[in-house]
Design an enzyme around this catalytic site. Structure first.
Site, PDB file in Angstrom:
ATOM      1  N   ARG A  36      -7.440  -3.159  23.868  1.00  0.00           N
ATOM      2  CA  ARG A  36      -6.032  -3.500  24.064  1.00  0.00           C
ATOM      3  C   ARG A  36      -5.389  -4.117  22.816  1.00  0.00           C
ATOM      4  NH1 ARG A  36      -5.744  -7.026  29.365  1.00  0.00           N
ATOM      5  NH2 ARG A  36      -7.886  -7.544  28.805  1.00  0.00           N
ATOM      6  N   ASN A 435       4.411  -9.945 -22.443  1.00  0.00           N
ATOM      7  CA  ASN A 435       2.971 -10.191 -22.518  1.00  0.00           C
ATOM      8  C   ASN A 435       2.115  -8.934 -22.404  1.00  0.00           C
ATOM      9  OD1 ASN A 435       3.970 -10.018 -19.860  1.00  0.00           O
ATOM     10  ND2 ASN A 435       2.200 -11.075 -19.017  1.00  0.00           N
TER      11      ASN A 435
END
Length: 512
Positions: A36, A435
């Site tokens: 379920r 960077n």
């Protein structure tokens, strides 16, 4: 995986034999598939406030003095075991495998080889009740021990007073944890002797008569058993029920028939026994857990302006006089100091914040923030960011793997990635550390007492040394020496009349 896993069992049995007293063991049932949930993740590993369902239960058992914790696994057993070993450490939790799910009684039978020499109490509980507390478990064990010594009457109320069954004498038998609900729904009903209130047995809802379904006292599936009595009763189980399974609940009737004492402790809070079978129930249990956590924080001195919109996970620590404002979410192993103001709309995970920090409408992940810092609004500290004291990170500023020393200010529209900025340096609006060159990351270093002008582009690897300035709009590709001014832009040229000529040209083009 092997059928049983015995790490820790020998040491516990040796301690018991050496006179340390009977240890307490627990068998936690977590073998089911739980269709379920509609999930590829085992139900036991679904998170509630930052911890898997099963971890909450195992931690509560440990806090209640349970020295051996055995988890019965089945569906996706390797995944469950790996997750628990990662959390607790290998060898801390023991495992028994239920390869074929044939009922709760059959699941506990799988743990018997691990407990062959065990003489102390055995707690049995489901693996999907994360609201179960150490306090309630302690009251259950206290009642069970008290009855084993023949000094109780079996109808406890969950307050740890050790009430046992009137038929007791020298044997622990079993003690149930029960709860009284307005609507017992699909829970098993507890059947009591109408004369003395002792427990006669448990009937599953699907097997109950209409009269039995009217009973509001329910079995929580949490028990304390005398170990030898438990395994004797388990061997006598028969699948004589609607499901054709071996029910653990049937052991209660068997114990009673054998003359063993059976008592019950009523939980003062029925919420602690709520189980999870669907995503809806998972959300409901998580909401109750959040309220419990927030209540504990407020009682410890933390102000929560709107608990309904504040989300704090179980491993978060917060100092006194800190204020949590609405729509704040604190997750993972986050630690926040005293006298902070967090939110509104702060999202902080696995990070450490010092004292007197203000963090507004920001994301902070796997970062460290020093005392007296100001973060946000609309700022992001990505993993590896480390801020010293008195740093200011303003709106639309992002840091990643960056170290900012004391009293650095980056107020607006800036990206600092793979960078280190010295103390008392100002980073102008629009500054970017470039960077990544397409192949690998490079580092930018800005010294102390420096000034990086507005809209500076720092192309790493590059350094701006102590006391240096960069002119606004510069693209810096080489070191700016100490106390120097770095200028990297074309000299301005003005073309007289250019704008007017352009407008005339456009107007003439439109007229044709």
């Amino acid at each position: 995986m092997p059928e049983v896993q015995v790490e820790g069992a020998a040491e516990a049995d040796e301690a018991e034999a050496a006179g340390a007293g009977p240890t307490v063991a627990a068998v936690v049932l977590a073998a089911g598939k739980s269709t379920r949930m509609r999930s590829r993740t085992p139900k036991a590993l679904h998170p509630v406030c930052g911890r898997p369902l099963l971890v909450h239960i195992l931690q509560a058992l440990g806090a209640a003095g349970v020295t051996r914790r055995i988890v019965v696994v089945g569906h996706q057993a390797d995944a469950v075991r790996a997750a628990l070993d990662a959390h607790f450490g290998a060898g801390v939790i023991e495992y028994a495998l239920q390869a074929e799910q044939r009922g709760t009684g059959h699941a506990v039978q799988m743990a018997e080889p691990l407990l062959s020499g065990h003489t102390g109490p055995v707690v049995v509980c489901p693996g999907d009740t994360p609201l179960l507390t150490a306090e309630v478990l302690t009251s259950l064990l206290d009642a069970h021990r008290a009855r084993a010594h023949g000094n109780g009457n079996g109808n406890g109320n969950g307050n740890g007073n050790g009430n046992g069954d009137s038929s007791s004498s020298g044997s622990g038998g079993a003690t149930l944890l029960t709860a009284v609900l307005p609507d017992a729904a699909a829970y098993g009903r507890v059947l009591r002797d109408p004369n003395d209130g002792s427990v006669l047995g448990i009937v599953e809802a699907r097997d109950a008569t209409p009269e039995q379904r009217e009973v509001r006292e329910i079995n929580t599936s949490v028990y304390a058993f005398d170990a030898p009595a438990l395994f004797t009763a388990l061997r006598d189980l028969r699948p004589d029920n609607a499901q054709g399974e071996l029910y653990l609940t049937d052991t209660i009737g068997l114990l009673r028939a054998a003359g063993a004492p059976v008592g019950a402790v009523v939980s003062p809070d029925p919420d602690v026994v709520l189980g999870v079978n669907t995503r809806i129930e998972l959300a409901e249990v998580a909401a109750k857990m959040r309220k419990r956590l927030l209540d504990a924080l407020m009682l410890s001195g933390v102000s929560v302006e709107d608990p309904a919109t504040t989300f704090v996970e179980a491993d978060v620590e917060i100092g006194p006089d800190t204020v949590l404002l609405p729509f704040t979410r604190l997750t993972g192993k986050t630690v926040i100091g005293a006298d902070c103001v967090i939110g509104p709309q702060a999202n902080i995970s696995d990070s450490t914040l010092g004292d007197r920090v203000v963090a507004r409408a920001c994301f902070i992940d796997q970062s460290t923030v020093g005392d007296d810092c100001r973060i946000g609004p609309y700022a992001q500290l990505r993993p590896g960011s480390r801020l010293a004291a008195k740093v200011k990170i303003g709106n639309f500023v992002e840091t990643k793997n960056a170290v900012l020393h004391e009293d650095v200010s980056a107020g607006h529209l800036t990206y600092l990635g793979d960078a280190e900025v010295g103390a008392h340096t100002n980073i102008g609006a629009g500054t970017i550390t470039c960077n990544f060159d397409g192949y690998r990351k490079h580092r930018t270093t800005v010294g102390a007492n420096a000034f990086v002008g507005t809209h500076t582009t720092l192309v790493a690897p590059v350094a701006v040394e102590d006391g240096a300035f960069t002119a606004a709009g510069s693209v810096i590709t080489h070191t700016v020496p100490t106390d120097a001014l770095g200028i990297a832009r074309q000299r301005q040229t003005n073309k007289e009349g250019w704008a007017a000529a352009r407008r005339r040209s456009r107007e003439e083009g439109q007229g044709s």
